[in-house]
Design a protein around this motif. Sequence first.
Motif, PDB file in Angstrom:
ATOM      1  N   HIS A   1     -11.548 -12.253 -40.929  1.00  0.00           N
ATOM      2  CA  HIS A   1     -12.986 -12.515 -40.823  1.00  0.00           C
ATOM      3  C   HIS A   1     -13.819 -11.248 -41.007  1.00  0.00           C
ATOM      4  O   HIS A   1     -14.963 -11.327 -41.437  1.00  0.00           O
TER       5      HIS A   1
ATOM      6  N   HIS B   1     -14.718 -12.369 -34.257  1.00  0.00           N
ATOM      7  CA  HIS B   1     -15.758 -11.377 -34.534  1.00  0.00           C
ATOM      8  C   HIS B   1     -15.534 -10.108 -33.716  1.00  0.00           C
ATOM      9  O   HIS B   1     -16.270  -9.819 -32.779  1.00  0.00           O
TER      10      HIS B   1
ATOM     11  N   HIS C   1     -17.184 -10.659 -43.595  1.00  0.00           N
ATOM     12  CA  HIS C   1     -18.490 -10.049 -43.294  1.00  0.00           C
ATOM     13  C   HIS C   1     -18.727  -8.774 -44.103  1.00  0.00           C
ATOM     14  O   HIS C   1     -19.751  -8.109 -43.909  1.00  0.00           O
TER      15      HIS C   1
ATOM     16  N   HIS D   1     -26.244 -15.147 -40.196  1.00  0.00           N
ATOM     17  CA  HIS D   1     -24.953 -14.762 -39.622  1.00  0.00           C
ATOM     18  C   HIS D   1     -24.412 -13.467 -40.240  1.00  0.00           C
ATOM     19  O   HIS D   1     -23.620 -12.761 -39.630  1.00  0.00           O
TER      20      HIS D   1
HETATM   21 ZN   LIG Z   1     -18.684 -14.593 -38.868  1.00  0.00          ZN
END
Ligand SMILES: [Zn+2]
Length: 287
Positions: free
Chosen positions: A198, A178, A202, A123
């Motif tokens: 988020h 995302h 990442h 991911h």
């Molecule tokens: Zn994610």
Amino acid sequence: MDIAELINHPELLLLVLAPLFFVCILLEWYLGDRRQKLPVSARYHAKEVLCNFSLAAMHQGADILAGLLIAKLYLAVFGWKLFDIQMGPFTFVLLMVAQDFCYYWFHRASHRIRWMWAAHVVHHSSENMNFSTAFRQSLMYPFAGMWVFWLPLVILGFDPNWVVFVVLLNLGLQFFVHTQAVRKLGPLEWLFNTPSHHRVHHGRNPQYIDKNYAGILIIWDKLFGTFVPEDETVIYGITKPVNSFNPLKVTFSEWRDMFSDVTTKGLSLSKRLGILFAPPASHQKDD
Ligand SMILES: [Zn+2]
Ligand SMILES: [Zn+2]
């Protein structure tokens, strides 16, 4: 399709949401690739998008197969349930919050235990961030033990079908975080996991590594000391890049590296266990 049908076949939820996912992808592609209104790291690259979609299909397939076994186990455990919980609006919200709490710990463990990171790294291995990044999932999650984290909900007395439905609903809702098309969402940022929170998750900027594990609610990160707001521009990806758009290589490279490390000659048992269960070197701050 009505809700009862969906609860009996929770694996169909992501398919039901698919048209909405594709509208979002089209809009983001238009804003980023056509109008150039988004950062370069939000652009869609054909090879990567194809890889991301293949990973999603492989994950979905593995989930359906493993689900047959896991459903049997959940039903057996459900026989020892502590409470008789009837599903209604209140217990549904309660289940969503409880599952989101379990998700926080599943996600945190996925970053801090190499055995679980071997699945979750898929991911994180993209150096771009757009809606298609949400499709990067690993078919190895059932093998890594994701299902263990939802067992407490079944033992408490939540119907296994509802538990699986809520697990997939949480995953489906995370699609929407995302993106780089949404900057900040005002007061929603206090309570919910948002695109901004988020993006941090990442990031491979040192201060962003292993932060913001939230699924739906950001409160768990705030409570357990893993919250960091988005400040510096996020550099996406991991400290040990996978450099491939081959979904099989993306899925298995960390498993291969881990098994090669653990079978190195001359190591003590505790060293070998450390390789499997200590935090992954590829995701540590000092790496
Ligand atoms: Zn994610
Ligand atoms: Zn993660």
